[in-house]
Scaffold this motif. Sequence first.
Motif, PDB file in Angstrom:
ATOM      1  N   VAL A 299       0.271  -6.070  -9.949  1.00  0.00           N
ATOM      2  CA  VAL A 299      -0.680  -6.299  -8.869  1.00  0.00           C
ATOM      3  C   VAL A 299      -0.073  -7.314  -7.922  1.00  0.00           C
ATOM      4  O   VAL A 299       0.225  -8.446  -8.321  1.00  0.00           O
ATOM      5  CB  VAL A 299      -2.032  -6.825  -9.405  1.00  0.00           C
ATOM      6  N   VAL A 300       0.140  -6.923  -6.665  1.00  0.00           N
ATOM      7  CA  VAL A 300       0.667  -7.835  -5.660  1.00  0.00           C
ATOM      8  C   VAL A 300      -0.513  -8.491  -4.946  1.00  0.00           C
ATOM      9  O   VAL A 300      -1.409  -7.811  -4.439  1.00  0.00           O
ATOM     10  CB  VAL A 300       1.556  -7.090  -4.647  1.00  0.00           C
ATOM     11  N   ILE A 301      -0.527  -9.811  -4.928  1.00  0.00           N
ATOM     12  CA  ILE A 301      -1.651 -10.584  -4.400  1.00  0.00           C
ATOM     13  C   ILE A 301      -1.305 -11.064  -2.994  1.00  0.00           C
ATOM     14  O   ILE A 301      -0.297 -11.738  -2.786  1.00  0.00           O
ATOM     15  CB  ILE A 301      -1.952 -11.776  -5.324  1.00  0.00           C
ATOM     16  N   LEU A 302      -2.188 -10.716  -2.038  1.00  0.00           N
ATOM     17  CA  LEU A 302      -1.906 -11.008  -0.633  1.00  0.00           C
ATOM     18  C   LEU A 302      -3.148 -11.499   0.087  1.00  0.00           C
ATOM     19  O   LEU A 302      -4.268 -11.127  -0.251  1.00  0.00           O
ATOM     20  CB  LEU A 302      -1.439  -9.735   0.098  1.00  0.00           C
ATOM     21  N   GLY A 303      -2.926 -12.301   1.113  1.00  0.00           N
ATOM     22  CA  GLY A 303      -3.978 -12.603   2.047  1.00  0.00           C
ATOM     23  C   GLY A 303      -4.232 -11.415   2.961  1.00  0.00           C
ATOM     24  O   GLY A 303      -3.418 -10.488   3.055  1.00  0.00           O
ATOM     25  N   ALA A 304      -5.356 -11.432   3.658  1.00  0.00           N
ATOM     26  CA  ALA A 304      -5.740 -10.295   4.494  1.00  0.00           C
ATOM     27  C   ALA A 304      -4.725 -10.024   5.596  1.00  0.00           C
ATOM     28  O   ALA A 304      -4.417  -8.857   5.905  1.00  0.00           O
ATOM     29  CB  ALA A 304      -7.126 -10.542   5.085  1.00  0.00           C
ATOM     30  N   ASP A 305      -4.192 -11.070   6.220  1.00  0.00           N
ATOM     31  CA  ASP A 305      -3.233 -10.868   7.307  1.00  0.00           C
ATOM     32  C   ASP A 305      -1.969 -10.188   6.803  1.00  0.00           C
ATOM     33  O   ASP A 305      -1.446  -9.266   7.449  1.00  0.00           O
ATOM     34  CB  ASP A 305      -2.878 -12.202   7.960  1.00  0.00           C
ATOM     35  N   ALA A 306      -1.465 -10.630   5.672  1.00  0.00           N
ATOM     36  CA  ALA A 306      -0.266 -10.015   5.111  1.00  0.00           C
ATOM     37  C   ALA A 306      -0.536  -8.571   4.705  1.00  0.00           C
ATOM     38  O   ALA A 306       0.295  -7.682   4.922  1.00  0.00           O
ATOM     39  CB  ALA A 306       0.232 -10.818   3.911  1.00  0.00           C
ATOM     40  N   ALA A 307      -1.701  -8.311   4.114  1.00  0.00           N
ATOM     41  CA  ALA A 307      -2.044  -6.957   3.686  1.00  0.00           C
ATOM     42  C   ALA A 307      -2.118  -6.006   4.869  1.00  0.00           C
ATOM     43  O   ALA A 307      -1.728  -4.837   4.776  1.00  0.00           O
ATOM     44  CB  ALA A 307      -3.359  -6.971   2.917  1.00  0.00           C
ATOM     45  N   ALA A 308      -2.597  -6.487   6.000  1.00  0.00           N
ATOM     46  CA  ALA A 308      -2.713  -5.640   7.184  1.00  0.00           C
ATOM     47  C   ALA A 308      -1.344  -5.189   7.692  1.00  0.00           C
ATOM     48  O   ALA A 308      -1.237  -4.144   8.341  1.00  0.00           O
ATOM     49  CB  ALA A 308      -3.456  -6.386   8.289  1.00  0.00           C
ATOM     50  N   GLY A 309      -0.304  -5.956   7.388  1.00  0.00           N
ATOM     51  CA  GLY A 309       1.032  -5.625   7.863  1.00  0.00           C
ATOM     52  C   GLY A 309       1.924  -4.961   6.836  1.00  0.00           C
ATOM     53  O   GLY A 309       3.148  -4.910   7.022  1.00  0.00           O
ATOM     54  N   LEU A 310       1.359  -4.399   5.789  1.00  0.00           N
ATOM     55  CA  LEU A 310       2.167  -3.849   4.699  1.00  0.00           C
ATOM     56  C   LEU A 310       3.120  -2.742   5.154  1.00  0.00           C
ATOM     57  O   LEU A 310       4.191  -2.579   4.576  1.00  0.00           O
ATOM     58  CB  LEU A 310       1.263  -3.326   3.583  1.00  0.00           C
ATOM     59  N   ASP A 311       2.747  -1.982   6.174  1.00  0.00           N
ATOM     60  CA  ASP A 311       3.633  -0.915   6.627  1.00  0.00           C
ATOM     61  C   ASP A 311       4.930  -1.442   7.238  1.00  0.00           C
ATOM     62  O   ASP A 311       5.883  -0.686   7.411  1.00  0.00           O
ATOM     63  CB  ASP A 311       2.904  -0.012   7.625  1.00  0.00           C
ATOM     64  N   SER A 312       4.970  -2.746   7.574  1.00  0.00           N
ATOM     65  CA  SER A 312       6.199  -3.325   8.117  1.00  0.00           C
ATOM     66  C   SER A 312       7.113  -3.863   7.024  1.00  0.00           C
ATOM     67  O   SER A 312       8.226  -4.311   7.310  1.00  0.00           O
ATOM     68  CB  SER A 312       5.860  -4.456   9.097  1.00  0.00           C
ATOM     69  N   TRP A 313       6.649  -3.825   5.766  1.00  0.00           N
ATOM     70  CA  TRP A 313       7.438  -4.346   4.661  1.00  0.00           C
ATOM     71  C   TRP A 313       8.553  -3.375   4.307  1.00  0.00           C
ATOM     72  O   TRP A 313       8.532  -2.198   4.672  1.00  0.00           O
ATOM     73  CB  TRP A 313       6.548  -4.600   3.444  1.00  0.00           C
ATOM     74  N   GLU A 314       9.513  -3.871   3.559  1.00  0.00           N
ATOM     75  CA  GLU A 314      10.604  -3.032   3.073  1.00  0.00           C
ATOM     76  C   GLU A 314      10.066  -1.940   2.147  1.00  0.00           C
ATOM     77  O   GLU A 314       9.323  -2.206   1.218  1.00  0.00           O
ATOM     78  CB  GLU A 314      11.622  -3.910   2.324  1.00  0.00           C
ATOM     79  N   ARG A 315      10.421  -0.689   2.423  1.00  0.00           N
ATOM     80  CA  ARG A 315      10.074   0.484   1.605  1.00  0.00           C
ATOM     81  C   ARG A 315       8.582   0.521   1.261  1.00  0.00           C
ATOM     82  O   ARG A 315       8.192   0.497   0.092  1.00  0.00           O
ATOM     83  CB  ARG A 315      10.927   0.502   0.351  1.00  0.00           C
ATOM     84  N   PRO A 316       7.722   0.606   2.262  1.00  0.00           N
ATOM     85  CA  PRO A 316       6.278   0.579   2.002  1.00  0.00           C
ATOM     86  C   PRO A 316       5.787   1.747   1.151  1.00  0.00           C
ATOM     87  O   PRO A 316       4.828   1.583   0.377  1.00  0.00           O
ATOM     88  CB  PRO A 316       5.658   0.610   3.401  1.00  0.00           C
ATOM     89  N   ASN A 317       6.424   2.905   1.259  1.00  0.00           N
ATOM     90  CA  ASN A 317       5.973   4.034   0.445  1.00  0.00           C
ATOM     91  C   ASN A 317       6.224   3.798  -1.039  1.00  0.00           C
ATOM     92  O   ASN A 317       5.444   4.238  -1.892  1.00  0.00           O
ATOM     93  CB  ASN A 317       6.637   5.330   0.906  1.00  0.00           C
ATOM     94  N   ASP A 318       7.319   3.097  -1.353  1.00  0.00           N
ATOM     95  CA  ASP A 318       7.560   2.730  -2.751  1.00  0.00           C
ATOM     96  C   ASP A 318       6.491   1.741  -3.228  1.00  0.00           C
ATOM     97  O   ASP A 318       6.032   1.825  -4.379  1.00  0.00           O
ATOM     98  CB  ASP A 318       8.947   2.109  -2.905  1.00  0.00           C
ATOM     99  N   LEU A 319       6.107   0.824  -2.362  1.00  0.00           N
ATOM    100  CA  LEU A 319       5.034  -0.114  -2.728  1.00  0.00           C
ATOM    101  C   LEU A 319       3.742   0.622  -3.038  1.00  0.00           C
ATOM    102  O   LEU A 319       3.016   0.258  -3.966  1.00  0.00           O
ATOM    103  CB  LEU A 319       4.802  -1.116  -1.595  1.00  0.00           C
ATOM    104  N   ARG A 320       3.446   1.646  -2.263  1.00  0.00           N
ATOM    105  CA  ARG A 320       2.230   2.430  -2.503  1.00  0.00           C
ATOM    106  C   ARG A 320       2.209   3.006  -3.913  1.00  0.00           C
ATOM    107  O   ARG A 320       1.166   3.069  -4.556  1.00  0.00           O
ATOM    108  CB  ARG A 320       2.110   3.559  -1.476  1.00  0.00           C
ATOM    109  N   ARG A 321       3.373   3.425  -4.394  1.00  0.00           N
ATOM    110  CA  ARG A 321       3.456   4.039  -5.722  1.00  0.00           C
ATOM    111  C   ARG A 321       3.483   3.021  -6.853  1.00  0.00           C
ATOM    112  O   ARG A 321       2.967   3.280  -7.937  1.00  0.00           O
ATOM    113  CB  ARG A 321       4.701   4.917  -5.816  1.00  0.00           C
ATOM    114  N   GLU A 322       4.104   1.883  -6.602  1.00  0.00           N
ATOM    115  CA  GLU A 322       4.487   1.005  -7.699  1.00  0.00           C
ATOM    116  C   GLU A 322       3.480  -0.082  -8.059  1.00  0.00           C
ATOM    117  O   GLU A 322       3.619  -0.705  -9.110  1.00  0.00           O
ATOM    118  CB  GLU A 322       5.831   0.339  -7.378  1.00  0.00           C
ATOM    119  N   CYS A 323       2.498  -0.351  -7.209  1.00  0.00           N
ATOM    120  CA  CYS A 323       1.633  -1.499  -7.495  1.00  0.00           C
ATOM    121  C   CYS A 323       0.257  -1.320  -6.869  1.00  0.00           C
ATOM    122  O   CYS A 323       0.064  -0.498  -5.965  1.00  0.00           O
ATOM    123  CB  CYS A 323       2.264  -2.790  -6.967  1.00  0.00           C
ATOM    124  N   ASP A 324      -0.685  -2.096  -7.373  1.00  0.00           N
ATOM    125  CA  ASP A 324      -1.960  -2.294  -6.707  1.00  0.00           C
ATOM    126  C   ASP A 324      -1.826  -3.495  -5.772  1.00  0.00           C
ATOM    127  O   ASP A 324      -0.979  -4.369  -5.981  1.00  0.00           O
ATOM    128  CB  ASP A 324      -3.072  -2.565  -7.719  1.00  0.00           C
TER     129      ASP A 324
END
Length: 205
Positions: free
Chosen positions: A109-134
Motif C-alpha cells: 500500500v503506497v501512502i500519499l497525500g491528496a496532491d501527490a495522488a492527483a499527479g500519479l499519472d506523471s510518476w514513473e511507469r504509472p501503469n505498473d503502479l496500477r497493477r502492483e499496489c493499492d
Amino acid sequence: MASGVPARRIGLFGGTFDPPHIGHLVPAICAAEQLSLDVVLMVVANVPWQKVGSRSISAAEDRLAMVQAAVSGVELLEASDVEIRRGGQTFTIDTIAELRATRPDAEVVVILGADAAAGLDSWERPNDLRRECDIAVLGRPGSYAEVPDGFRVVPVTTPLLDVSSTDIRRRVAEGRSVRFMVPDGAVAILERRRLYRDAHDGDRQ
C-alpha cells in the motif's frame, strides 16, 4: 507462504523528510491502524526527482538518521534506506519491485497525500503502479481526492496538522524552537549536525 497465513501488509510512505515531523508521523500511524498494516516503511528518498533544483536538499544520510531517530521505539513505523542503497533517482515502482523480490506475497500500500495522488499519472511507469499496489490517500473527514483512473484507492482519515518542513527549516534558521513539531531524537540530530542554519525555500513535505 504457508497455507492459511495471511499476506504481510506493508505500507510505503516515501518522502524527502527534510526534516521528518508530526505531519508525516501522525498520518503514517493513522494509515497503519485504519488499513491493518503490519508495518509502514518510512522510505527516505535518495534523489527526490520532483524536487531537484527547487531548493537545497540535505544529504540523504542526514535525512535517514533523522527518520531513524523519529521512529525509534514507535510500533508499526520503520525507517527504510532501500532507495538510498539503490542510489540514483527515486522511483516508487522500483522500490516496490525490490520489495517484491524479497517478499513476493506482500500486499503493498503506497501512502500519499491528496496532491501527490492527483499527479500519479506523471510518476514513473504509472501503469505498473496500477497493477502492483493499492493507493492510500490521506485526507480530512469528508474530503475527496481526485485520483487518475485505474488506481485502487483506499481513503485514510487524518487530523489536520498544519506543519511543514519548509516552516521548520525556517524556524531552525531563525533560532526558534521546533519542539513538539519534530520528535526529540530528530531535533537532536539536526542540532548536532547543524542542519538548516540557512533559510530554505521549498515544498511542504
